[in-house]
Design a protein around this motif. Structure first.
Motif, short mmCIF file in Angstrom:
data_model
loop_
_atom_site.label_atom_id
_atom_site.label_comp_id
_atom_site.label_asym_id
_atom_site.label_seq_id
_atom_site.Cartn_x
_atom_site.Cartn_y
_atom_site.Cartn_z
N GLY A 59 0.82 -1.21 0.00
CA GLY A 59 0.00 0.00 0.00
C GLY A 59 0.85 1.26 0.00
N PHE A 60 2.12 1.14 0.42
CA PHE A 60 3.07 2.26 0.42
C PHE A 60 2.48 3.51 1.09
CE2 PHE A 60 3.90 -0.11 -3.62
CZ PHE A 60 5.01 -0.79 -3.16
N GLY A 61 1.70 3.30 2.16
CA GLY A 61 1.14 4.43 2.90
C GLY A 61 -0.28 4.81 2.48
N TRP A 62 -0.79 4.23 1.40
CA TRP A 62 -2.14 4.57 0.92
C TRP A 62 -3.15 3.73 1.68
CZ3 TRP A 62 -3.56 4.75 -5.02
CH2 TRP A 62 -4.78 5.40 -5.17
N TYR A 63 -3.41 4.10 2.94
CA TYR A 63 -4.20 3.28 3.84
C TYR A 63 -5.66 3.15 3.39
CZ TYR A 63 -5.87 7.75 5.75
OH TYR A 63 -6.42 9.00 5.90
N SER A 64 -6.19 4.18 2.72
CA SER A 64 -7.60 4.13 2.33
C SER A 64 -7.84 3.19 1.16
CB SER A 64 -8.11 5.53 1.99
OG SER A 64 -7.37 6.09 0.92
N LEU A 65 -6.77 2.71 0.52
CA LEU A 65 -6.94 1.76 -0.58
C LEU A 65 -6.41 0.37 -0.23
CD1 LEU A 65 -7.90 1.26 -3.45
CD2 LEU A 65 -5.67 2.00 -4.28
N SER A 66 -5.29 0.30 0.48
CA SER A 66 -4.68 -1.00 0.74
C SER A 66 -5.59 -1.91 1.55
CB SER A 66 -3.34 -0.82 1.46
OG SER A 66 -3.52 -0.16 2.71
N GLY A 67 -6.15 -1.39 2.64
CA GLY A 67 -7.05 -2.19 3.45
C GLY A 67 -8.29 -2.61 2.69
N ILE A 68 -8.81 -1.67 1.87
CA ILE A 68 -9.99 -1.96 1.06
C ILE A 68 -9.71 -3.08 0.07
CG2 ILE A 68 -11.45 -1.01 -0.77
CD1 ILE A 68 -11.32 1.68 0.69
N LEU A 69 -8.58 -3.00 -0.63
CA LEU A 69 -8.24 -4.00 -1.64
C LEU A 69 -8.10 -5.39 -1.03
CD1 LEU A 69 -5.63 -2.19 -3.93
CD2 LEU A 69 -7.77 -3.24 -4.68
N ILE A 70 -7.33 -5.49 0.03
CA ILE A 70 -7.05 -6.80 0.61
C ILE A 70 -8.31 -7.40 1.23
CG2 ILE A 70 -5.73 -8.02 2.39
CD1 ILE A 70 -3.42 -6.12 1.83
N THR A 71 -9.11 -6.56 1.91
CA THR A 71 -10.36 -7.05 2.47
C THR A 71 -11.31 -7.48 1.36
OG1 THR A 71 -10.14 -5.61 4.40
CG2 THR A 71 -12.33 -6.48 3.94
N GLY A 72 -11.40 -6.67 0.31
CA GLY A 72 -12.27 -7.00 -0.82
C GLY A 72 -11.84 -8.26 -1.53
N LEU A 73 -10.56 -8.61 -1.41
CA LEU A 73 -10.04 -9.82 -2.04
C LEU A 73 -10.11 -11.03 -1.10
CD1 LEU A 73 -7.04 -8.25 -3.97
CD2 LEU A 73 -9.16 -9.13 -4.95
N GLY A 74 -10.83 -10.85 0.02
CA GLY A 74 -11.16 -12.02 0.83
C GLY A 74 -10.39 -12.24 2.12
N ASP A 75 -9.62 -11.25 2.58
CA ASP A 75 -8.87 -11.46 3.82
C ASP A 75 -8.99 -10.23 4.73
OD1 ASP A 75 -7.03 -12.09 5.83
OD2 ASP A 75 -5.73 -13.16 4.43
N PRO A 76 -10.09 -10.13 5.50
CA PRO A 76 -10.31 -8.94 6.34
C PRO A 76 -9.26 -8.75 7.43
CG PRO A 76 -11.97 -10.63 6.77
CD PRO A 76 -11.22 -11.06 5.56
N VAL A 77 -8.71 -9.83 7.97
CA VAL A 77 -7.69 -9.68 9.02
C VAL A 77 -6.42 -9.07 8.42
CG1 VAL A 77 -6.24 -10.88 10.69
CG2 VAL A 77 -8.62 -11.59 10.38
N LEU A 78 -5.99 -9.60 7.28
CA LEU A 78 -4.82 -9.05 6.61
C LEU A 78 -5.10 -7.63 6.12
CD1 LEU A 78 -1.98 -10.22 6.01
CD2 LEU A 78 -2.75 -10.57 3.66
N GLY A 79 -6.35 -7.37 5.71
CA GLY A 79 -6.73 -6.02 5.31
C GLY A 79 -6.61 -5.05 6.48
N THR A 80 -6.98 -5.51 7.67
CA THR A 80 -6.83 -4.68 8.87
C THR A 80 -5.36 -4.42 9.17
OG1 THR A 80 -8.85 -5.68 9.77
CG2 THR A 80 -7.44 -4.49 11.31
N THR A 81 -4.53 -5.44 8.97
CA THR A 81 -3.09 -5.27 9.15
C THR A 81 -2.55 -4.20 8.21
OG1 THR A 81 -2.80 -7.59 9.81
CG2 THR A 81 -0.84 -6.42 9.04
N ALA A 82 -2.96 -4.27 6.93
CA ALA A 82 -2.50 -3.29 5.94
C ALA A 82 -2.98 -1.90 6.30
CB ALA A 82 -3.01 -3.68 4.55
N PHE A 83 -4.23 -1.79 6.73
CA PHE A 83 -4.79 -0.50 7.10
C PHE A 83 -4.00 0.12 8.26
CE2 PHE A 83 -7.67 1.84 9.95
CZ PHE A 83 -8.06 2.87 9.11
N LEU A 84 -3.77 -0.66 9.31
CA LEU A 84 -3.03 -0.16 10.48
C LEU A 84 -1.59 0.21 10.10
CD1 LEU A 84 -4.27 -2.69 13.19
CD2 LEU A 84 -4.95 -0.29 12.93
N LEU A 85 -0.98 -0.63 9.27
CA LEU A 85 0.39 -0.37 8.83
C LEU A 85 0.49 0.94 8.07
CD1 LEU A 85 3.33 -1.18 8.11
CD2 LEU A 85 2.38 -2.49 6.19
#
Length: 306
Positions: A208-234
């Protein structure tokens, strides 16, 4: 084939937005639509997280994972960017400034967008905890909203008159972007090994390189909400820390300031970069941030589809 199924529609939505000229979609309309669409998707992501079984355990897991990735990326990126800024930037003297004590103070308003984002996720989270049966097919809805989001992002990039050729010919921007992407992916690899995660997942979560509003959305939308949360927090942690440390990083060199800002160097952190490094840094910051922003909707689905 899995990669094509995952990446294809998302990339097509982005490119369609960039190449299709729709005069009725004004810049103001797109900006407003992106803001509210992002808040809506983030709320639905919060809902998906809240509906998970063993929620507390999974939130702790996501937070711990984000901390490991954050540490690895920060150490590698800052070190490498310090080196490139020192050895590959002949214009560093004109972009190197000293922060004054009063400049380091940041108002709460600077973090308004991040606060709103957290509030949207928190509202969705609460609804998901107490009313998880109130909304069905959340993942499908998020997927289609994601296509619309990427289409509008493509339109916004085109309306911003970002000339791809000029951006990709900015030598310092290319050096910074390449260094940041390489060290971030290396940090993802190291983090995945430490956490015993699949390497592809580790690379996806850091892309996500800091783009939190897209990285979490993409990963969650691709089926992994826990990893999406990790990306969002990161990524939200990275953006906030970049804002706090740009006055400090400017004492080192411009590569550290711009590179650590990641994808946000072209928008959210750009005013701070211009303030502490002068107007000469702006083309470099936009080029670096644009290149990384362009890679986010490509790399995340690519790695998630492996």
């Amino acid at each position: 084939m899995t990669i094509l199924i995952t990446l294809g529609p998302l990339l097509l939505a982005l490119l369609a937005g960039y190449w299709l000229e729709i005069k009725s979609l004004s810049e103001k309309f797109i900006q407003t639509s992106l803001t509210w669409l992002t808040y809506l998707i983030l709320g639905m992501i919060g809902f998906s997280i809240g509906a998970l079984d063993n929620l507390t355990e999974k939130l702790v897991t996501a937070g711990a994972q984000a901390l490991v990735f954050f540490t690895a990326i920060s150490l590698l990126a800052i070190t490498a960017l310090w080196y490139t800024g020192r050895n590959f930037n002949p214009d560093e003297a004109s972009q190197h400034t000293q922060a004054k004590a009063e400049d380091v103070k940041l108002s709460l308003g600077v973090f308004a967008d991040a606060i709103k984002t957290l509030v949207c996720v928190a509202i969705g989270l609460v609804i998901g905890i107490f009313a998880s049966e109130s909304l069905s097919h959340v993942d499908t809805i998020v997927t289609y909203l994601l296509y619309l989001l990427l289409f509008l992002i493509g339109r916004q990039l085109q309306q911003g008159n970002y000339r791809l050729r000029k951006l990709f010919l900015n030598t310092q921007g290319l050096i910074i972007a390449f260094t940041t992407v390489a060290t971030t992916l290396l940090g993802g690899l190291i983090g995945a090994l430490i956490l015993n995660l699949p390497i592809a997942k580790g690379l996806a979560v850091v892309s996500g390189f800091g783009w939190y509003s897209l990285s979490g959305i993409l990963i969650t939308g691709l089926g992994d909400p826990v990893l999406g949360t990790t990306a969002f927090l990161l990524d939200i942690g990275r953006e906030i820390l970049a804002l706090l440390l740009i006055p400090v990083f400017c004492r080192i060199n411009s590569h550290v300031s711009v590179g650590y800002s990641g994808a946000t160097a072209m928008d959210f952190t750009l005013p701070m970069l211009g303030k502490f490094h002068g107007p000469n840094i702006i083309p470099t910051a936009i080029a670096s941030g644009f290149i990384m922003s362009l890679l986010v909707p490509i790399l995340i689905p690519l790695f998630m589809g492996v």
